[in-house]
Design a protein around this motif. Sequence first.
Motif, PDB file in Angstrom:
ATOM      1  N   ALA A 461      53.766 -29.430  29.815  1.00 49.61           N
ATOM      2  CA  ALA A 461      55.157 -29.544  29.395  1.00 49.61           C
ATOM      3  C   ALA A 461      55.433 -28.582  28.256  1.00 49.61           C
ATOM      4  CB  ALA A 461      55.466 -30.976  28.953  1.00 49.61           C
ATOM      5  N   GLY A 462      56.670 -28.113  28.201  1.00 52.96           N
ATOM      6  CA  GLY A 462      57.105 -27.257  27.106  1.00 52.96           C
ATOM      7  C   GLY A 462      58.395 -27.797  26.520  1.00 52.96           C
ATOM      8  N   VAL A 463      58.406 -28.028  25.204  1.00 49.49           N
ATOM      9  CA  VAL A 463      59.637 -28.448  24.529  1.00 49.49           C
ATOM     10  C   VAL A 463      60.543 -27.231  24.460  1.00 49.49           C
ATOM     11  CG1 VAL A 463      60.643 -29.453  22.452  1.00 49.49           C
ATOM     12  CG2 VAL A 463      58.366 -30.172  23.216  1.00 49.49           C
ATOM     13  N   THR A 464      61.626 -27.275  25.166  1.00 51.83           N
ATOM     14  CA  THR A 464      62.370 -26.069  25.500  1.00 51.83           C
ATOM     15  C   THR A 464      63.200 -25.511  24.339  1.00 51.83           C
ATOM     16  OG1 THR A 464      63.998 -25.144  27.031  1.00 51.83           O
ATOM     17  CG2 THR A 464      64.283 -27.419  26.395  1.00 51.83           C
ATOM     18  N   ASN A 465      63.496 -24.231  24.448  1.00 56.47           N
ATOM     19  CA  ASN A 465      64.325 -23.513  23.468  1.00 56.47           C
ATOM     20  C   ASN A 465      65.691 -23.171  24.044  1.00 56.47           C
ATOM     21  OD1 ASN A 465      63.331 -21.677  25.355  1.00 56.47           O
ATOM     22  ND2 ASN A 465      63.023 -20.030  23.887  1.00 56.47           N
ATOM     23  N   ILE A 466      66.150 -23.907  25.020  1.00 58.20           N
ATOM     24  CA  ILE A 466      67.347 -23.541  25.782  1.00 58.20           C
ATOM     25  C   ILE A 466      68.575 -24.288  25.251  1.00 58.20           C
ATOM     26  CG2 ILE A 466      68.419 -23.580  28.062  1.00 58.20           C
ATOM     27  CD1 ILE A 466      65.464 -23.601  29.150  1.00 58.20           C
ATOM     28  N   GLY A 467      69.654 -23.523  25.039  1.00 59.81           N
ATOM     29  CA  GLY A 467      70.935 -24.099  24.646  1.00 59.81           C
ATOM     30  C   GLY A 467      72.064 -23.348  25.317  1.00 59.81           C
ATOM     31  N   ASN A 468      73.297 -23.581  24.873  1.00 61.35           N
ATOM     32  CA  ASN A 468      74.440 -22.954  25.541  1.00 61.35           C
ATOM     33  C   ASN A 468      74.830 -21.608  24.941  1.00 61.35           C
ATOM     34  OD1 ASN A 468      75.691 -23.785  23.171  1.00 61.35           O
ATOM     35  ND2 ASN A 468      77.516 -24.582  24.189  1.00 61.35           N
ATOM     36  N   ASP A 469      73.995 -21.029  24.075  1.00 61.51           N
ATOM     37  CA  ASP A 469      74.224 -19.655  23.639  1.00 61.51           C
ATOM     38  C   ASP A 469      74.288 -18.737  24.860  1.00 61.51           C
ATOM     39  OD1 ASP A 469      74.218 -20.422  21.025  1.00 61.51           O
ATOM     40  OD2 ASP A 469      72.466 -19.260  20.422  1.00 61.51           O
ATOM     41  N   ILE A 470      75.006 -17.640  24.732  1.00 63.53           N
ATOM     42  CA  ILE A 470      75.148 -16.718  25.862  1.00 63.53           C
ATOM     43  C   ILE A 470      73.791 -16.280  26.400  1.00 63.53           C
ATOM     44  CG2 ILE A 470      75.875 -14.377  26.491  1.00 63.53           C
ATOM     45  CD1 ILE A 470      78.342 -14.804  24.753  1.00 63.53           C
ATOM     46  N   ASN A 471      72.851 -16.024  25.481  1.00 64.80           N
ATOM     47  CA  ASN A 471      71.534 -15.560  25.931  1.00 64.80           C
ATOM     48  C   ASN A 471      70.544 -16.701  26.125  1.00 64.80           C
ATOM     49  OD1 ASN A 471      70.520 -16.287  23.410  1.00 64.80           O
ATOM     50  ND2 ASN A 471      70.520 -14.209  22.610  1.00 64.80           N
ATOM     51  N   TRP A 472      71.018 -17.941  26.106  1.00 64.72           N
ATOM     52  CA  TRP A 472      70.252 -19.147  26.410  1.00 64.72           C
ATOM     53  C   TRP A 472      69.319 -19.613  25.289  1.00 64.72           C
ATOM     54  CZ3 TRP A 472      71.070 -21.551  31.182  1.00 64.72           C
ATOM     55  CH2 TRP A 472      71.704 -20.790  32.165  1.00 64.72           C
ATOM     56  N   THR A 473      68.701 -18.701  24.554  1.00 65.24           N
ATOM     57  CA  THR A 473      67.607 -19.068  23.653  1.00 65.24           C
ATOM     58  C   THR A 473      67.854 -18.698  22.193  1.00 65.24           C
ATOM     59  OG1 THR A 473      66.443 -16.991  24.161  1.00 65.24           O
ATOM     60  CG2 THR A 473      65.872 -18.926  25.480  1.00 65.24           C
ATOM     61  N   GLY A 474      69.044 -18.225  21.863  1.00 66.54           N
ATOM     62  CA  GLY A 474      69.361 -17.901  20.478  1.00 66.54           C
ATOM     63  C   GLY A 474      68.897 -16.530  20.055  1.00 66.54           C
ATOM     64  N   HIS A 475      67.688 -16.174  20.398  1.00 70.69           N
ATOM     65  CA  HIS A 475      67.104 -14.859  20.106  1.00 70.69           C
ATOM     66  C   HIS A 475      66.768 -14.218  21.450  1.00 70.69           C
ATOM     67  CE1 HIS A 475      64.598 -11.712  18.482  1.00 70.69           C
ATOM     68  NE2 HIS A 475      64.569 -12.228  17.269  1.00 70.69           N
ATOM     69  N   PRO A 476      67.215 -12.990  21.705  1.00 67.78           N
ATOM     70  CA  PRO A 476      66.935 -12.380  23.011  1.00 67.78           C
ATOM     71  C   PRO A 476      65.458 -12.353  23.373  1.00 67.78           C
ATOM     72  CG  PRO A 476      68.544 -11.067  21.812  1.00 67.78           C
ATOM     73  CD  PRO A 476      68.052 -12.118  20.851  1.00 67.78           C
ATOM     74  N   ILE A 477      64.605 -12.137  22.388  1.00 71.56           N
ATOM     75  CA  ILE A 477      63.172 -12.050  22.676  1.00 71.56           C
ATOM     76  C   ILE A 477      62.580 -13.430  22.920  1.00 71.56           C
ATOM     77  CG2 ILE A 477      60.977 -11.090  21.895  1.00 71.56           C
ATOM     78  CD1 ILE A 477      63.149  -9.001  22.371  1.00 71.56           C
ATOM     79  N   ALA A 478      63.234 -14.484  22.443  1.00 68.80           N
ATOM     80  CA  ALA A 478      62.733 -15.844  22.673  1.00 68.80           C
ATOM     81  C   ALA A 478      62.792 -16.236  24.144  1.00 68.80           C
ATOM     82  CB  ALA A 478      63.519 -16.847  21.831  1.00 68.80           C
ATOM     83  N   GLN A 479      63.552 -15.499  24.946  1.00 65.85           N
ATOM     84  CA  GLN A 479      63.530 -15.731  26.395  1.00 65.85           C
ATOM     85  C   GLN A 479      62.122 -15.563  26.950  1.00 65.85           C
ATOM     86  OE1 GLN A 479      66.298 -12.987  28.139  1.00 65.85           O
ATOM     87  NE2 GLN A 479      68.102 -13.949  27.232  1.00 65.85           N
ATOM     88  N   GLY A 480      61.355 -14.672  26.322  1.00 65.30           N
ATOM     89  CA  GLY A 480      59.991 -14.425  26.776  1.00 65.30           C
ATOM     90  C   GLY A 480      59.088 -15.633  26.630  1.00 65.30           C
ATOM     91  N   ASN A 481      59.424 -16.541  25.709  1.00 67.18           N
ATOM     92  CA  ASN A 481      58.624 -17.751  25.543  1.00 67.18           C
ATOM     93  C   ASN A 481      58.867 -18.741  26.676  1.00 67.18           C
ATOM     94  OD1 ASN A 481      57.674 -16.641  23.163  1.00 67.18           O
ATOM     95  ND2 ASN A 481      59.225 -17.633  21.908  1.00 67.18           N
ATOM     96  N   TRP A 482      60.114 -18.833  27.116  1.00 70.92           N
ATOM     97  CA  TRP A 482      60.451 -19.644  28.299  1.00 70.92           C
ATOM     98  C   TRP A 482      59.742 -19.066  29.525  1.00 70.92           C
ATOM     99  CZ3 TRP A 482      66.315 -19.934  30.070  1.00 70.92           C
ATOM    100  CH2 TRP A 482      66.433 -20.735  31.212  1.00 70.92           C
ATOM    101  N   TYR A 483      59.876 -17.768  29.697  1.00 73.19           N
ATOM    102  CA  TYR A 483      59.235 -17.104  30.835  1.00 73.19           C
ATOM    103  C   TYR A 483      57.716 -17.284  30.785  1.00 73.19           C
ATOM    104  CZ  TYR A 483      57.665 -13.369  33.958  1.00 73.19           C
ATOM    105  OH  TYR A 483      57.047 -12.667  34.961  1.00 73.19           O
ATOM    106  N   GLY A 484      57.129 -17.036  29.625  1.00 71.44           N
ATOM    107  CA  GLY A 484      55.679 -17.112  29.494  1.00 71.44           C
ATOM    108  C   GLY A 484      55.140 -18.505  29.706  1.00 71.44           C
ATOM    109  N   PHE A 485      55.889 -19.518  29.232  1.00 72.01           N
ATOM    110  CA  PHE A 485      55.454 -20.887  29.480  1.00 72.01           C
ATOM    111  C   PHE A 485      55.390 -21.163  30.981  1.00 72.01           C
ATOM    112  CE2 PHE A 485      56.638 -25.152  30.756  1.00 72.01           C
ATOM    113  CZ  PHE A 485      55.588 -25.879  30.204  1.00 72.01           C
TER     114      PHE A 485
END
Length: 724
Positions: A461-485
Amino acid sequence: MINRNNLFVLCFLYVFALFAQAPPGYDLWLTYSKIVEPDISKKYSDISTSIAFLGNSKTLNIAQSELHTATEKMLGQTPTFFKAFESNHSMVIGTKNLLDPSLNKVLTKDLEQIGNEGFIIKSVLSQKKTTLVITANEDIGILYGVYRLLALMQQRKNLDNIALVDSPKIDIRMLNHWDNLDRSVERGYAGFSLWKWHKLPEFIDQRYIDYARANASIGINAVSLTNVNANALILTPMYLEKVKALADVFRPYGIKVYLTARFSAPIEIGGLQTADPLNEKVKVWWADKTDEIYKLIPDFGGFLVKANSEGQPGPQNYERNHVDGANMLAEALQPHNGNVIWRAFVYSEHDADDRAKQAYSEFVPYDGKFMDNVLVQTKNGAIDFQPREPFHPMFGATPKTPLMMEFQITQEYLGFSTHLVFLPKLYEEVLDSDTYQEGDGSTVAKVIDGSLQGQKITGMAGVTNIGNDINWTGHPIAQGNWYGFGRLAWDPYLSSENIAEEWLRLTFSNDDAFVKPMKELLIMSREAVVNYMNPLGLHHIFDTGHHYGPGPWVSELSRPEWNPVYYHNADENGIGFDRTPTGSNATEQYAEPLRSQLNDPQTCPEEYLLWFHHLPWDYKLKNGKTLWNGIALKYQEGVNQVEKMVSTWETMKPYVNKAQHKEVQMLLQIQLKEAKWWRDACLLYFQTFSKKELPEGVEKPTQTLEYFKSLKFPFAPGIRPRWN
């Protein structure tokens, strides 16, 4: 000459064109950028001209639509799909029962290896013609296979003679949303919750579909919708109807919905006087509630439970134990093939023992007593999602109980969504750690995928970093943590370097001049954060409550284990937490020979030195420097690494969307400022004990310790709501 009416029309068309495409960052790693290399484009076009896409279901239709969209974007061509196989097709896609017998015969052995979710992408010679085949045993495998093919194309991989046979190594690959019903998100740093409860079930936001696409593309197959500090209202008929609407959206993408269950729900919404798990009325209430859920959601995954932890209700309120609580819920779910995921994050202010020992002490004695449909979800370390922790000693210590890994994707202790931290490096470090529970090579990855001790069900399980920001994760590079998980939940043996390269190529650019330096930046970023926050095994020295910024001086909180001074134990004699036999003896919970290695400061890995040892300020490190100088230089090294990240990113302008480049540029400036804040505040505080000057090479603070202590952040994002 343009008149006013024409000008209005032109302006409207211009604005429409802007919004016809998703804003930068919204598409995540599913950008499907146009392939401009002529030779590669031609090869892919030859494969995609005539496709036999066999079968008809919601899942298969999604796969076909995704292939259609991606091919148009990447190759500028519209593929032709056929519902029957003929020998002239360049690509054939279908489950094994729909394949031509000649193809099925060639792939039989591979199909036996991939289970229900795996897939095959293979160039097959049949009837004197080479055909690219994507096949699987079930429809969801086809969807996963199509996404993988498109990812390979986005990375410009050679598909000649491809022979990819892949299946997930972990059963439950789950995102944990800590979303509240008012749409606030505990430890969330990317806006409000995605779930618009007030509009459900009638209104289905497009983001729910795009969220499901993103998850399916990396193999995530489960989601718990609500906070582990649960609100019982989610189990009421009004909300269950809303949950059903989300489950209906997610189902074709292979995603099961789980709900967090508040243990006191029978009292709060059921009208009972007790929630005692051994009370017959309580058992009946949960059984009836579970039946009610499955009538609405036939593929409901089950319950995720936080009990008797940080004030949450649980079986211990009634002098029962975790087994009593988990098995009561497991009995209710068992007829429906549902699971209980019972969190092991427990510690008590009434237990004087080291907080790092308490989960092991509570759960290991229960090994083998949980029902078969119970997983115990255990954080990667024994404290709480620190920038670096040794692996949790429970891993491997419960051979008869499946342990489900709980990683953090959101960055509660890692700078929120303003710091660039590539977390797959942290995940890899934990997964590769050797527990020695079954001898040399007993890695954490082998524990959680069941291959070491034969668990029948596995999960991550991963405690997610996803919200309703346009880029989903607040920081564009933080998308890589969702992907990597997602990639590591599918295969916990992947390397963070390979994941970083994949994600960079899928999301930004395939140019090696971009990928190589950015991959180095990502891999370095996690170590940089450790250095400027918690070097050499320091941990949990964050400011109180919100965990934003340094607070090593905090000592006035009501529970000792909530105070940073509890963890660093700095005094005039030295610093660190003694967890050897002369201290809390937490090392006894690790297997030999690791236990002995950790007990000796000379053999303890220096990245965990102060986690396990209280050492004098003039203790000599392996590089010959004193401990004080080593700590100070590590803080400075972290700042230097962020400065390098800033300069590297500056050179990336030619390869990145202008708006995204500016966004990351500004965020890196915040990170640099806060890295210096961490360095100066911590060194000034620890200096009051060491009484030593800062070594050469460490910048002098520009503010006083009193200034740093005076900083308050009552409205920092992601704070736990007071009503839970």
